[in-house]
Design a protein around this motif. Structure first.
Motif: not given
Length: 120
Positions: A25-36
Motif C-alpha cells: 500500500s502507499g503511493r507508487f507507480f507500480g511494482i516490478d518484482v515481488m517475492g519472499w
C-alpha cells in the motif's frame, strides 16, 4: 511511503501447508518484482521465491515442487502457497517488493516478517 503487510504464518506439522499473503500500500507507480525471503537465527536472508509483474517465477531449489508463488497486480498482493512443509522450512518469512516510487526510480521494500514453524 510504501508499506508491505504480511499475514498467514504460524505453526504447522510436517507435511502440512500454509499460505502467506502480502499486500503493498502507499503511493507508487507500480511494482516490478515481488517475492519472499526467509531467515533463521544467525544466517543470512535467502530467496524463497519471486515473481515478476508479467508472471515469470523463480524458486529456490529447496522449495521447487512444494511452494507456489502468485500475485494479483491489480491488488498489489503476492501469495506464497507452501505445501508439504518440512522442519527445514522453519524461519521468519519476509515479503519484498521492487517498487517504482517515481517515474525514474525504484526502491526495495520489506515487510515486517512472519514466523513459520514446522514441528510435530
Amino acid at each position: 511511503q510504501v508499506q508491505l503487510v504480511e499475514s498467514g504464518g504460524g505453526l504447522v506439522q510436517p507435511g502440512g501447508f500454509l499460505r502467506l499473503s502480502c499486500a503493498a500500500s502507499g503511493r507508487f507507480f507500480g511494482i516490478d518484482v515481488m517475492g519472499w525471503y526467509r531467515q533463521t537465527p544467525g544466517k543470512q536472508r535467502d530467496l524463497v521465491a519471486a515473481i515478476t509483474s508479467g508472471g515469470r517465477t523463480n524458486y529456490a531449489d529447496s522449495v521447487k515442487g512444494r511452494f507456489i508463488i502468485s500475485r494479483d497486480n491489480a491488488k498489489n498482493t503476492v501469495t506464497l502457497q507452501m505445501n508439504n512443509l518440512e522442519s527445514e522450512d522453519t524461519a521468519v518469512y519476509y515479503c519484498t517488493a521492487n517498487v517504482r516510487t517515481t517515474f525514474f526510480s525504484r526502491d526495495d521494500y520489506w515487510g515486517q516478517g512472519t514466523q513459520v514453524t514446522v514441528s510435530s
